[in-house]
Motif scaffolding. Structure first.
Motif, PDB file in Angstrom:
ATOM      1  N   LEU A   5      53.555 106.778 103.593  1.00 45.53           N
ATOM      2  CA  LEU A   5      52.730 105.551 104.101  1.00 45.53           C
ATOM      3  C   LEU A   5      53.314 104.880 105.300  1.00 45.53           C
ATOM      4  O   LEU A   5      54.517 104.719 105.220  1.00 45.53           O
ATOM      5  CB  LEU A   5      52.529 104.210 103.002  1.00 45.53           C
ATOM      6  CG  LEU A   5      51.880 102.998 103.719  1.00 45.53           C
ATOM      7  CD1 LEU A   5      50.446 103.331 103.892  1.00 45.53           C
ATOM      8  CD2 LEU A   5      52.092 102.066 102.604  1.00 45.53           C
ATOM      9  N   THR A   6      52.877 104.982 106.433  1.00 44.66           N
ATOM     10  CA  THR A   6      53.344 104.535 107.640  1.00 44.66           C
ATOM     11  C   THR A   6      53.185 102.753 107.814  1.00 44.66           C
ATOM     12  O   THR A   6      52.083 102.734 107.823  1.00 44.66           O
ATOM     13  CB  THR A   6      52.725 105.144 108.839  1.00 44.66           C
ATOM     14  OG1 THR A   6      53.150 106.614 108.838  1.00 44.66           O
ATOM     15  CG2 THR A   6      53.538 104.827 110.066  1.00 44.66           C
ATOM     16  N   VAL A   7      54.133 102.184 107.917  1.00 38.72           N
ATOM     17  CA  VAL A   7      54.104 100.810 108.225  1.00 38.72           C
ATOM     18  C   VAL A   7      54.672 100.373 109.448  1.00 38.72           C
ATOM     19  O   VAL A   7      55.788 100.638 109.847  1.00 38.72           O
ATOM     20  CB  VAL A   7      54.842  99.992 107.029  1.00 38.72           C
ATOM     21  CG1 VAL A   7      54.626  98.409 107.143  1.00 38.72           C
ATOM     22  CG2 VAL A   7      54.437 100.337 105.529  1.00 38.72           C
ATOM     23  N   ALA A   8      53.501  99.746 110.306  1.00 37.82           N
ATOM     24  CA  ALA A   8      54.132  99.229 111.586  1.00 37.82           C
ATOM     25  C   ALA A   8      54.660  97.670 111.370  1.00 37.82           C
ATOM     26  O   ALA A   8      54.084  97.008 110.482  1.00 37.82           O
ATOM     27  CB  ALA A   8      52.756  99.065 112.365  1.00 37.82           C
ATOM     28  N   VAL A   9      55.792  97.386 111.970  1.00 35.23           N
ATOM     29  CA  VAL A   9      56.769  96.284 111.545  1.00 35.23           C
ATOM     30  C   VAL A   9      56.843  95.759 113.073  1.00 35.23           C
ATOM     31  O   VAL A   9      57.218  96.645 113.916  1.00 35.23           O
ATOM     32  CB  VAL A   9      57.884  96.551 110.900  1.00 35.23           C
ATOM     33  CG1 VAL A   9      58.967  95.387 110.918  1.00 35.23           C
ATOM     34  CG2 VAL A   9      57.548  96.988 109.573  1.00 35.23           C
ATOM     35  N   ARG A  10      57.035  94.305 113.149  1.00 36.75           N
ATOM     36  CA  ARG A  10      57.562  93.771 114.273  1.00 36.75           C
ATOM     37  C   ARG A  10      58.967  92.946 113.748  1.00 36.75           C
ATOM     38  O   ARG A  10      58.733  92.042 112.906  1.00 36.75           O
ATOM     39  CB  ARG A  10      56.447  92.578 114.748  1.00 36.75           C
ATOM     40  CG  ARG A  10      57.043  91.784 115.806  1.00 36.75           C
ATOM     41  CD  ARG A  10      57.509  92.410 117.139  1.00 36.75           C
ATOM     42  NE  ARG A  10      57.762  91.418 118.228  1.00 36.75           N
ATOM     43  CZ  ARG A  10      57.595  91.772 119.299  1.00 36.75           C
ATOM     44  NH1 ARG A  10      57.206  93.008 119.879  1.00 36.75           N
ATOM     45  NH2 ARG A  10      57.872  90.944 120.254  1.00 36.75           N
ATOM     46  N   VAL A  11      59.944  93.142 114.326  1.00 33.79           N
ATOM     47  CA  VAL A  11      61.366  92.700 113.562  1.00 33.79           C
ATOM     48  C   VAL A  11      61.633  91.460 114.657  1.00 33.79           C
ATOM     49  O   VAL A  11      61.684  91.576 115.701  1.00 33.79           O
ATOM     50  CB  VAL A  11      62.359  93.562 113.902  1.00 33.79           C
ATOM     51  CG1 VAL A  11      63.419  92.835 113.474  1.00 33.79           C
ATOM     52  CG2 VAL A  11      61.879  94.620 112.947  1.00 33.79           C
ATOM     53  N   LYS A  12      62.034  90.483 114.042  1.00 38.46           N
ATOM     54  CA  LYS A  12      62.434  89.026 114.755  1.00 38.46           C
ATOM     55  C   LYS A  12      64.021  88.976 114.114  1.00 38.46           C
ATOM     56  O   LYS A  12      64.061  88.378 113.111  1.00 38.46           O
ATOM     57  CB  LYS A  12      61.828  87.911 114.429  1.00 38.46           C
ATOM     58  CG  LYS A  12      60.172  87.980 114.868  1.00 38.46           C
ATOM     59  CD  LYS A  12      59.570  86.542 114.691  1.00 38.46           C
ATOM     60  CE  LYS A  12      58.244  86.545 115.299  1.00 38.46           C
ATOM     61  NZ  LYS A  12      57.492  85.558 115.057  1.00 38.46           N
ATOM     62  N   PRO A  13      64.950  89.431 114.984  1.00 39.44           N
ATOM     63  CA  PRO A  13      66.316  89.306 114.563  1.00 39.44           C
ATOM     64  C   PRO A  13      66.783  88.072 114.964  1.00 39.44           C
ATOM     65  O   PRO A  13      66.266  87.023 115.756  1.00 39.44           O
ATOM     66  CB  PRO A  13      67.091  90.523 115.496  1.00 39.44           C
ATOM     67  CG  PRO A  13      66.189  90.564 116.698  1.00 39.44           C
ATOM     68  CD  PRO A  13      64.768  90.223 116.273  1.00 39.44           C
ATOM     69  N   GLY A  14      68.100  87.892 114.267  1.00 40.48           N
ATOM     70  CA  GLY A  14      68.686  86.454 114.445  1.00 40.48           C
ATOM     71  C   GLY A  14      68.218  85.330 114.082  1.00 40.48           C
ATOM     72  O   GLY A  14      68.474  84.296 114.618  1.00 40.48           O
ATOM     73  N   VAL A  15      67.211  85.233 113.273  1.00 39.68           N
ATOM     74  CA  VAL A  15      66.671  83.929 112.706  1.00 39.68           C
ATOM     75  C   VAL A  15      67.557  83.259 111.492  1.00 39.68           C
ATOM     76  O   VAL A  15      68.321  83.889 111.040  1.00 39.68           O
ATOM     77  CB  VAL A  15      65.281  84.345 112.198  1.00 39.68           C
ATOM     78  CG1 VAL A  15      64.410  84.994 113.312  1.00 39.68           C
ATOM     79  CG2 VAL A  15      65.100  85.077 111.051  1.00 39.68           C
ATOM     80  N   SER A  16      67.425  82.138 111.474  1.00 43.96           N
ATOM     81  CA  SER A  16      68.079  81.345 110.319  1.00 43.96           C
ATOM     82  C   SER A  16      67.502  81.439 109.019  1.00 43.96           C
ATOM     83  O   SER A  16      68.215  81.359 108.063  1.00 43.96           O
ATOM     84  CB  SER A  16      67.845  79.720 110.711  1.00 43.96           C
ATOM     85  OG  SER A  16      66.656  79.243 110.786  1.00 43.96           O
ATOM     86  N   ARG A  17      66.121  81.731 108.919  1.00 44.25           N
ATOM     87  CA  ARG A  17      65.492  81.706 107.653  1.00 44.25           C
ATOM     88  C   ARG A  17      64.986  83.338 107.488  1.00 44.25           C
ATOM     89  O   ARG A  17      63.925  83.631 108.278  1.00 44.25           O
ATOM     90  CB  ARG A  17      64.591  80.727 107.438  1.00 44.25           C
ATOM     91  CG  ARG A  17      64.110  80.703 105.893  1.00 44.25           C
ATOM     92  CD  ARG A  17      63.378  79.549 105.589  1.00 44.25           C
ATOM     93  NE  ARG A  17      61.983  79.643 106.234  1.00 44.25           N
ATOM     94  CZ  ARG A  17      60.804  79.983 105.734  1.00 44.25           C
ATOM     95  NH1 ARG A  17      61.034  80.169 104.428  1.00 44.25           N
ATOM     96  NH2 ARG A  17      59.662  79.910 106.403  1.00 44.25           N
ATOM     97  N   ALA A  18      65.298  84.344 107.029  1.00 42.24           N
ATOM     98  CA  ALA A  18      64.885  85.556 106.830  1.00 42.24           C
ATOM     99  C   ALA A  18      63.559  85.564 105.966  1.00 42.24           C
ATOM    100  O   ALA A  18      63.326  84.679 104.957  1.00 42.24           O
ATOM    101  CB  ALA A  18      65.671  86.399 105.894  1.00 42.24           C
TER     102      ALA A  18
END
Length: 99
Positions: A5-18
């Motif tokens: 299954l291919t999953v498109a993801v947008r990553v937001k790095p360096g946040v205080s709350r994962a």
């Protein structure tokens, strides 16, 4: 059932709350938003996103691999041998519904 299954993801790095959840309409279509504490350095954010995705989908981390986007916030991950309920779980995380 498909083998991957291919999953498109947008990553937001360096946040205080994962967190995993939300939608971003990116270059790969509707993408699941994954916010991670790890910085976007030396692949640490990508690895954190891979593990967070596996955890959120309820699959082993080894079943999730990066297909494309190592140096981008917009990534495609592959989930090997996804359980039949996985597309519904993904829709709920991304869109907030099972529809």
């Amino acid at each position: 059932m498909d083998d991957t299954l291919t999953v498109a993801v947008r990553v937001k790095p360096g946040v205080s709350r994962a967190r995993v959840g939300g939608r971003f309409d990116g270059p790969h279509g509707p993408a699941l938003v994954i916010a991670v504490n790890a910085p976007a350095v030396d692949g640490r954010a990508t690895e954190a996103a891979r593990r967070a995705l596996a955890d959120a989908l309820g699959v082993r981390a080894a079943a999730v691999s990066l297909r494309t986007g190592a140096a981008s916030r917009d990534k495609l991950f592959l989930v090997e041998r996804p359980p039949s309920e996985l597309p519904g779980v993904l829709r709920r995380l991304r869109d907030g519904s099972a529809e």
